[in-house]
Motif scaffolding. Structure first.
Motif, PDB file in Angstrom:
ATOM      1  N   VAL A  25       0.834  -1.203   0.000  1.00 33.61           N
ATOM      2  CA  VAL A  25       0.000   0.000   0.000  1.00 33.61           C
ATOM      3  C   VAL A  25       0.870   1.256   0.000  1.00 33.61           C
ATOM      4  N   HIS A  35      -5.148   5.377   0.151  1.00 31.88           N
ATOM      5  CA  HIS A  35      -5.566   4.214   0.924  1.00 31.88           C
ATOM      6  C   HIS A  35      -6.873   4.528   1.654  1.00 31.88           C
ATOM      7  N   MET A  57      -8.034   0.849  -2.231  1.00 32.46           N
ATOM      8  CA  MET A  57      -7.408   2.122  -2.603  1.00 32.46           C
ATOM      9  C   MET A  57      -8.219   2.771  -3.721  1.00 32.46           C
TER      10      MET A  57
END
Length: 310
Positions: A25, A35, A57
């Protein structure tokens, strides 16, 4: 409730899967993706079932009227433990989640920020082989398995969907791009031809289409104007650079009054022998050819460690 977590020791050697989820991420966050929510969540689908999701995301795409929402599945795995059955299982599970989240009102209630996104049609599997020693596995067995799935992602009544797989080699290339753009002076450039004939866009966000491309266009601002930049992941040959030159002409990206820097990822010592020929191909343009940084195949780059400042 299904979680894409396995209890064999292969996945949990070294940094565990949860940590890799955060690193995956972080990589996309460094390239402009946002995110949403937490890590390792249980999310309710339109079928009233709960699904284990590593991460969600979203990012702004110049080619879309709305933002792109993405389901992220992060895998930390051993080369010897990876096989076709495992991969096909991942695909089927992720495919099911994309369908389950398409029109889930519970999902929007849980994450209101998704209201400005398109419906879920993109899943990304980010797999890190912690014991990868050479690219031979990626070029051989891994690529063969990727081409073998029986599951179809053909168009359906709600539109098409895509499942993208990023492995060590692509992950490290993205880190190399970030090394260059992190100063904030460089913006990715999206020409009209690539975004549905819309006006040219400049953005700090790297879309999934550019992530998959061997040619990424960018622009660097300076006090006295701007210069053009190309991130090039193709072969370092005269024939390949002739094709690159033709593509840049098509995108109207060659300018006699602008410097052009091509960052190339193929860093063979033999490249210097044909650099004069490449300079000749781009005659009339002020061209610089610069090498991109390479990271070790089985070492997670420091920038992706969660205590590392970006």
């Amino acid at each position: 409730i299904y979680h894409l977590r396995y209890t064999n020791m292969a996945e949990y050697q070294g940094v565990n899967g949860d940590e890799w989820n955060k690193s995956a991420v972080k990589l996309l966050s460094l390239l402009g993706w946002e995110h949403i929510g937490d890590f390792d969540m249980d999310v309710k689908g339109v079928d009233e079932k709960y699904y284990g999701v590593d991460s969600i995301m979203k990012y702004e795409s110049p080619s879309l009227a709305t933002k792109q929402s993405v389901i992220i599945e992060s895998k930390r795995y051993s080369v010897n433990s990876f096989n076709e059955a495992t991969f096909n299982n991942w695909l089927k599970r992720l495919n099911t989640k994309l369908d389950a989240f398409q029109n889930s009102s519970e999902l929007l209630e849980q994450f209101p920020t998704l209201s400005d996104c398109c419906t879920f049609n993109l899943g990304v599997i980010i797999i890190w082989f912690h014991d990868l020693s050479t690219e031979e596995f990626i070029k051989g067995k891994f690529r063969q398995i990727l081409q073998s799935p029986k599951m179809s992602s053909m168009p359906r009544k709600h539109g098409y969907k895509r499942i993208i797989v990023l492995d060590n080699t692509k992950i490290l290339k993205l880190c190399s791009i970030y090394d260059i753009v992190k100063s904030g002076e460089i913006r990715f450039l999206y020409p009209s031809q690539l975004i549905g004939n819309k006006p040219v866009r400049r953005s700090s966000i790297l879309t999934i289409d550019y992530i998959l491309s061997n040619i990424i266009l960018a622009e660097k601002k300076a006090n006295n104007g701007s210069s053009n930049i190309v991130f090039y992941f193709g072969q370092f040959t005269v024939a390949a650079f002739k094709l690159l030159y033709a593509a840049l002409l098509q995108y109207q990206f060659l300018d006699a009054d602008k410097d052009l820097t091509i960052y190339h990822y193929d860093n063979s010592d033999q490249n210097r022998k044909i650099k004069p020929e490449i300079q000749n191909i781009f005659k009339g343009v002020s061209l610089s050819l610069l090498k991109m940084n390479h990271y070790q195949l089985n070492n997670v780059p420091p920038i992706l460690e969660n205590d590392e400042e970006s």
